[in-house]
Write an enzyme that holds these catalytic residues in place. Sequence first.
Site, PDB file in Angstrom:
ATOM      1  CD  GLU A 128      -3.011  -0.730   0.096  1.00 42.77           C
ATOM      2  OE1 GLU A 128      -2.669  -0.949  -1.084  1.00 42.77           O
ATOM      3  OE2 GLU A 128      -4.126  -0.305   0.407  1.00 42.77           O
ATOM      4  CB  THR A 181      -4.487   5.908  -4.185  1.00 31.43           C
ATOM      5  OG1 THR A 181      -5.428   4.951  -4.656  1.00 31.43           O
ATOM      6  CG2 THR A 181      -4.614   6.025  -2.683  1.00 31.43           C
TER       7      THR A 181
HETATM    8  N1  HSE Z   1      -7.956   5.369   3.011  1.00 31.88           N
HETATM    9  C1  HSE Z   1      -7.360   5.474   1.725  1.00 31.88           C
HETATM   10  C2  HSE Z   1      -7.743   6.800   1.108  1.00 31.88           C
HETATM   11  C3  HSE Z   1      -7.847   4.342   0.870  1.00 31.88           C
HETATM   12  O1  HSE Z   1      -8.906   7.179   1.229  1.00 31.88           O
HETATM   13  O2  HSE Z   1      -6.881   7.461   0.537  1.00 31.88           O
HETATM   14  C4  HSE Z   1      -7.212   4.269  -0.480  1.00 31.88           C
HETATM   15  O3  HSE Z   1      -7.867   3.239  -1.224  1.00 31.88           O
END
Ligand code: HSE
Length: 307
Positions: A128, A181
Site C-alpha cells: 500500500e 490514490t
Molecule cells: N484510506 C485510503 C484513502 C484508501 O482514502 O486514501 C485508499 O484506497
Amino acid sequence: MKKIKVFAPASIANLGCGFDIMGLALDEVGDVLEITAEEGDGLSIVNDTPVPLPEDIEQNVITPVIRKFLEITGNKAKISVRVCKKIYPGSGIGSSAASSAAAAYGMNELFGCPLSEEQVVECAMEGENLASGGYHADNAAPAVMGGIILIRGYEPLDVIKLPVPGNFYCSVIHPIIMVSTKEARSILPKEVPMHKAVSQWGNVGGLVAGLYSGNIPLIGRAMKDVIAEPYRKQFIPGFDALREKLTEAGALAMNIAGSGPSVFALADRGDIAEKAGEIMREHFDALGIEYEAFVVKVSNKGAKLIA
Ligand code: HSE
C-alpha cells in the site's frame, strides 16, 4: 520446492467516516496469486492476466511485501509469483491491497505461519505504501482478515474485527475515469477544523455502535464523511445527485470507495442493492461514461488458500 495458490478479496475503504481507519472485504471479487518458494535467492513476478502491471518488479506492490516478509522472518528463498487474477488498478476497490494481502498471506502460509495476523497485515501495508505513498491498512486489513475492520491505531498497529450484520450488500460502480490514490490523497488538507473533527468522530463512534447493536438506520446515518469527500467528490460527475437517488431507493448510504473513483451503496436487502446498481448504471449511462458495475455481499472471509 513448495507452491501455493492464494486468493485475497477486493475491499472498500473508509466507509464514509473512517478515513484510513475502516474498511470491509467483498465477496467473490479479488486477486489470485500462485507463489513458489525454492532454495536460493531472488524474486520474479509473471503477469498471467490481461490487466497491465508494471514491467519493473520494483514498481509492483508484491515486491516490498515479499521482501518485508523475508526480512522480518529471517528467511532466504527464491520466490516466483504468478499473478493469475487481478482487479483493475485504480478502481477504488483495493486492487493494490488484494495483491499485497495475497502475497503476505501466501508467504506466511508457505513458510509455516511464523507471523500473526496483524504482522501479515503489516507486511501487506508495504504494498500500500508503494502504491499510494502512505502506510494505511483500511484495505489491506480487510483483504487479509475479511469482514469489517477498524484500525484503532497505527503505532503500534491495533486492528479490530467488527461484526458484519447478516445480508449486507454493496452495489459498486467503477466509472472509467483515472484517479490515482496518490493524487486523491494529495488534494486533502493537512489540517482539519475542530467542528469537522467532532462530526467525523461522532460518526465513527456511531458506525461502530451501529455494527455492534445491528442498528441499521444508525449505520446509515453514521456513514458520512466531512473530511475527504468534499474534496474528492469533484472527480465523480453528479456525485450528490446520485446519492440522492440511491438513498431515495432505500440504500443505507452512498460513499466514495476508498479514494475513488468508484462509489458504493450499502444496503441490507438484495432487491435494494440490485435497484441501487441499476440507478448507478443509469446515472453513468446518461453521462456517457463507461463503467464496470457489480453487486456483492460483504464477506466475513479474507485471504485464503485455494490450492
Ligand atoms: N484510506 C485510503 C484513502 C484508501 O482514502 O486514501 C485508499 O484506497
